[in-house]
Design a protein around this motif. Structure first.
Motif, PDB file in Angstrom:
ATOM      1  N   LYS A  65       0.816  -1.219   0.000  1.00 22.04           N
ATOM      2  CA  LYS A  65       0.000   0.000   0.000  1.00 22.04           C
ATOM      3  C   LYS A  65       0.849   1.269   0.000  1.00 22.04           C
ATOM      4  CE  LYS A  65      -3.796  -2.326   2.253  1.00 22.04           C
ATOM      5  NZ  LYS A  65      -4.612  -2.447   3.443  1.00 22.04           N
ATOM      6  N   GLY A  66       2.167   1.112  -0.107  1.00 20.23           N
ATOM      7  CA  GLY A  66       3.040   2.273  -0.231  1.00 20.23           C
ATOM      8  C   GLY A  66       3.615   2.808   1.067  1.00 20.23           C
ATOM      9  N   GLU A  67       3.297   2.193   2.205  1.00 23.96           N
ATOM     10  CA  GLU A  67       3.870   2.700   3.457  1.00 23.96           C
ATOM     11  C   GLU A  67       5.276   2.131   3.660  1.00 23.96           C
ATOM     12  OE1 GLU A  67       1.477  -0.933   4.806  1.00 23.96           O
ATOM     13  OE2 GLU A  67       1.031   0.763   3.524  1.00 23.96           O
ATOM     14  N   LEU A  68       6.135   2.945   4.243  1.00 24.91           N
ATOM     15  CA  LEU A  68       7.533   2.567   4.488  1.00 24.91           C
ATOM     16  C   LEU A  68       7.581   1.418   5.498  1.00 24.91           C
ATOM     17  CD1 LEU A  68      10.564   3.222   4.042  1.00 24.91           C
ATOM     18  CD2 LEU A  68      10.384   4.749   6.033  1.00 24.91           C
ATOM     19  N   ARG A  69       8.297   0.349   5.129  1.00 21.00           N
ATOM     20  CA  ARG A  69       8.481  -0.799   6.028  1.00 21.00           C
ATOM     21  C   ARG A  69       9.832  -0.747   6.721  1.00 21.00           C
ATOM     22  NH1 ARG A  69       8.306  -5.833   3.068  1.00 21.00           N
ATOM     23  NH2 ARG A  69       8.420  -6.757   5.122  1.00 21.00           N
ATOM     24  N   GLY A  70      10.786  -0.061   6.112  1.00 19.77           N
ATOM     25  CA  GLY A  70      12.140   0.004   6.654  1.00 19.77           C
ATOM     26  C   GLY A  70      13.119   0.219   5.517  1.00 19.77           C
ATOM     27  N   PHE A  71      14.379  -0.150   5.785  1.00 21.68           N
ATOM     28  CA  PHE A  71      15.434   0.048   4.793  1.00 21.68           C
ATOM     29  C   PHE A  71      16.333  -1.178   4.756  1.00 21.68           C
ATOM     30  CE2 PHE A  71      14.333   4.159   6.574  1.00 21.68           C
ATOM     31  CZ  PHE A  71      14.216   4.982   5.467  1.00 21.68           C
ATOM     32  N   SER A  72      16.787  -1.516   3.569  1.00 22.80           N
ATOM     33  CA  SER A  72      17.880  -2.491   3.473  1.00 22.80           C
ATOM     34  C   SER A  72      19.160  -1.675   3.397  1.00 22.80           C
ATOM     35  CB  SER A  72      17.714  -3.396   2.257  1.00 22.80           C
ATOM     36  OG  SER A  72      17.972  -2.676   1.067  1.00 22.80           O
ATOM     37  N   LYS A  73      20.198  -2.208   4.007  1.00 26.46           N
ATOM     38  CA  LYS A  73      21.477  -1.488   4.014  1.00 26.46           C
ATOM     39  C   LYS A  73      22.568  -2.493   3.689  1.00 26.46           C
ATOM     40  CE  LYS A  73      24.279   1.579   6.843  1.00 26.46           C
ATOM     41  NZ  LYS A  73      25.477   0.819   7.170  1.00 26.46           N
ATOM     42  N   LEU A  74      23.300  -2.204   2.638  1.00 24.27           N
ATOM     43  CA  LEU A  74      24.409  -3.048   2.217  1.00 24.27           C
ATOM     44  C   LEU A  74      25.691  -2.251   2.392  1.00 24.27           C
ATOM     45  CD1 LEU A  74      25.527  -5.593   0.761  1.00 24.27           C
ATOM     46  CD2 LEU A  74      25.142  -4.371  -1.379  1.00 24.27           C
ATOM     47  N   THR A  75      26.638  -2.822   3.121  1.00 29.62           N
ATOM     48  CA  THR A  75      27.916  -2.146   3.369  1.00 29.62           C
ATOM     49  C   THR A  75      29.033  -3.030   2.847  1.00 29.62           C
ATOM     50  OG1 THR A  75      27.009  -1.150   5.371  1.00 29.62           O
ATOM     51  CG2 THR A  75      29.408  -1.122   5.134  1.00 29.62           C
ATOM     52  N   ARG A  76      29.880  -2.455   1.996  1.00 32.64           N
ATOM     53  CA  ARG A  76      31.052  -3.172   1.467  1.00 32.64           C
ATOM     54  C   ARG A  76      32.317  -2.479   1.958  1.00 32.64           C
ATOM     55  NH1 ARG A  76      28.733  -2.003  -3.579  1.00 32.64           N
ATOM     56  NH2 ARG A  76      26.977  -3.359  -3.888  1.00 32.64           N
ATOM     57  N   ASP A  77      33.298  -3.268   2.364  1.00 28.65           N
ATOM     58  CA  ASP A  77      34.587  -2.736   2.818  1.00 28.65           C
ATOM     59  C   ASP A  77      35.474  -2.505   1.595  1.00 28.65           C
ATOM     60  OD1 ASP A  77      37.039  -2.128   3.954  1.00 28.65           O
ATOM     61  OD2 ASP A  77      37.078  -3.863   5.285  1.00 28.65           O
ATOM     62  N   LEU A  78      35.779  -1.229   1.336  1.00 31.37           N
ATOM     63  CA  LEU A  78      36.627  -0.867   0.191  1.00 31.37           C
ATOM     64  C   LEU A  78      37.974  -0.314   0.651  1.00 31.37           C
ATOM     65  CD1 LEU A  78      33.997   0.906  -2.099  1.00 31.37           C
ATOM     66  CD2 LEU A  78      34.686  -1.491  -2.087  1.00 31.37           C
ATOM     67  N   THR A  79      38.374  -0.647   1.869  1.00 27.78           N
ATOM     68  CA  THR A  79      39.604  -0.105   2.440  1.00 27.78           C
ATOM     69  C   THR A  79      40.814  -0.411   1.560  1.00 27.78           C
ATOM     70  OG1 THR A  79      38.657  -0.373   4.633  1.00 27.78           O
ATOM     71  CG2 THR A  79      41.029   0.002   4.517  1.00 27.78           C
ATOM     72  N   MET A  80      40.923  -1.633   1.069  1.00 27.52           N
ATOM     73  CA  MET A  80      42.085  -1.990   0.238  1.00 27.52           C
ATOM     74  C   MET A  80      42.108  -1.163  -1.045  1.00 27.52           C
ATOM     75  SD  MET A  80      43.986  -4.065   1.825  1.00 27.52           S
ATOM     76  CE  MET A  80      45.037  -4.734   0.565  1.00 27.52           C
ATOM     77  N   ARG A  81      40.949  -0.975  -1.654  1.00 30.27           N
ATOM     78  CA  ARG A  81      40.883  -0.155  -2.867  1.00 30.27           C
ATOM     79  C   ARG A  81      41.333   1.267  -2.565  1.00 30.27           C
ATOM     80  NH1 ARG A  81      35.464   1.954  -5.311  1.00 30.27           N
ATOM     81  NH2 ARG A  81      36.066   3.644  -3.964  1.00 30.27           N
ATOM     82  N   LYS A  82      40.871   1.818  -1.439  1.00 29.27           N
ATOM     83  CA  LYS A  82      41.242   3.180  -1.034  1.00 29.27           C
ATOM     84  C   LYS A  82      42.756   3.275  -0.824  1.00 29.27           C
ATOM     85  CE  LYS A  82      39.930   7.218   0.925  1.00 29.27           C
ATOM     86  NZ  LYS A  82      39.499   8.306   0.115  1.00 29.27           N
ATOM     87  N   GLN A  83      43.348   2.272  -0.188  1.00 27.53           N
ATOM     88  CA  GLN A  83      44.794   2.276   0.039  1.00 27.53           C
ATOM     89  C   GLN A  83      45.563   2.195  -1.269  1.00 27.53           C
ATOM     90  OE1 GLN A  83      44.992  -1.032   2.765  1.00 27.53           O
ATOM     91  NE2 GLN A  83      44.845   0.293   4.568  1.00 27.53           N
ATOM     92  N   VAL A  84      45.096   1.376  -2.200  1.00 25.27           N
ATOM     93  CA  VAL A  84      45.747   1.269  -3.514  1.00 25.27           C
ATOM     94  C   VAL A  84      45.663   2.606  -4.251  1.00 25.27           C
ATOM     95  CG1 VAL A  84      45.559   0.203  -5.809  1.00 25.27           C
ATOM     96  CG2 VAL A  84      45.498  -1.221  -3.755  1.00 25.27           C
TER      97      VAL A  84
END
Length: 167
Positions: free
Chosen positions: A85-104
């Motif tokens: 019916k269009g009401e907000l149920r919540g949020f999905s949240k996906l987190t990826r660790d990109l630390t190695m890419r940032k260091q490179v």
């Protein structure tokens, strides 16, 4: 998963490995727990939820905090979830660790800056050496010429002075 207010509603093994919290420690916490103080000062977690709600999806990269206090560079995707019916149920949240890419990337930037510096240094060193090379060639052609000797001495003096300023 996050509820409509941004509190952790479910937690998986990947989130536990990445952030260091067990499911029992994480569920019920507000997701802002995982943000550094500078992001909290800007009210960034609330902004992310507002944008996800407005656009349906929000993606960002930035520093996040593990349970032990260490930082990691993360790519975060938050998606608003709606009921039929269009009401907000919540949020999905996906987190990826990109630390190695940032260091490179940082190593590549450092290497690029070093190469630019070495190219500039090479140019600055070649510049004063070129007149010195010319003076030596003139002295080889006229080894007994007093004027050529004096001219070469002045060239060498100026160039040595120039080189000493580089060091």
């Amino acid at each position: 998963m996050l509820d409509t207010t941004g509190h952790v509603a479910s937690w998986n093994a990947g989130a536990e490995r990445l952030k260091g919290y067990t499911a029992s420690e994480a569920i019920g916490r507000h997701f802002s727990t995982f943000y550094p103080p500078e992001a909290l000062a800007r009210n960034w977690p609330a902004h992310e939820l507002q944008e996800a709600l407005r656009l349906g999806r929000f993606e960002d990269e930035g520093w996040r905090i593990r349970k032990d206090g260490t930082r990691f560079w993360a790519n975060v995707v938050i998606t608003a979830l709606f009921a039929d019916k269009g009401e907000l149920r919540g949020f999905s949240k996906l987190t990826r660790d990109l630390t190695m890419r940032k260091q490179v990337e940082e190593l590549q930037r450092t290497e690029r800056r070093m190469n630019e510096f070495l190219a500039m240094l090479g140019h600055e060193l070649r510049n004063p050496l070129s007149p010195m090379q010319t003076a030596l060639e003139v002295l080889e052609l006229k080894p007994d010429d007093a004027h050529a000797m004096e001219w070469a001495r002045r060239i060498f003096g100026r160039q040595v002075h120039h080189l000493s300023r580089l060091v």
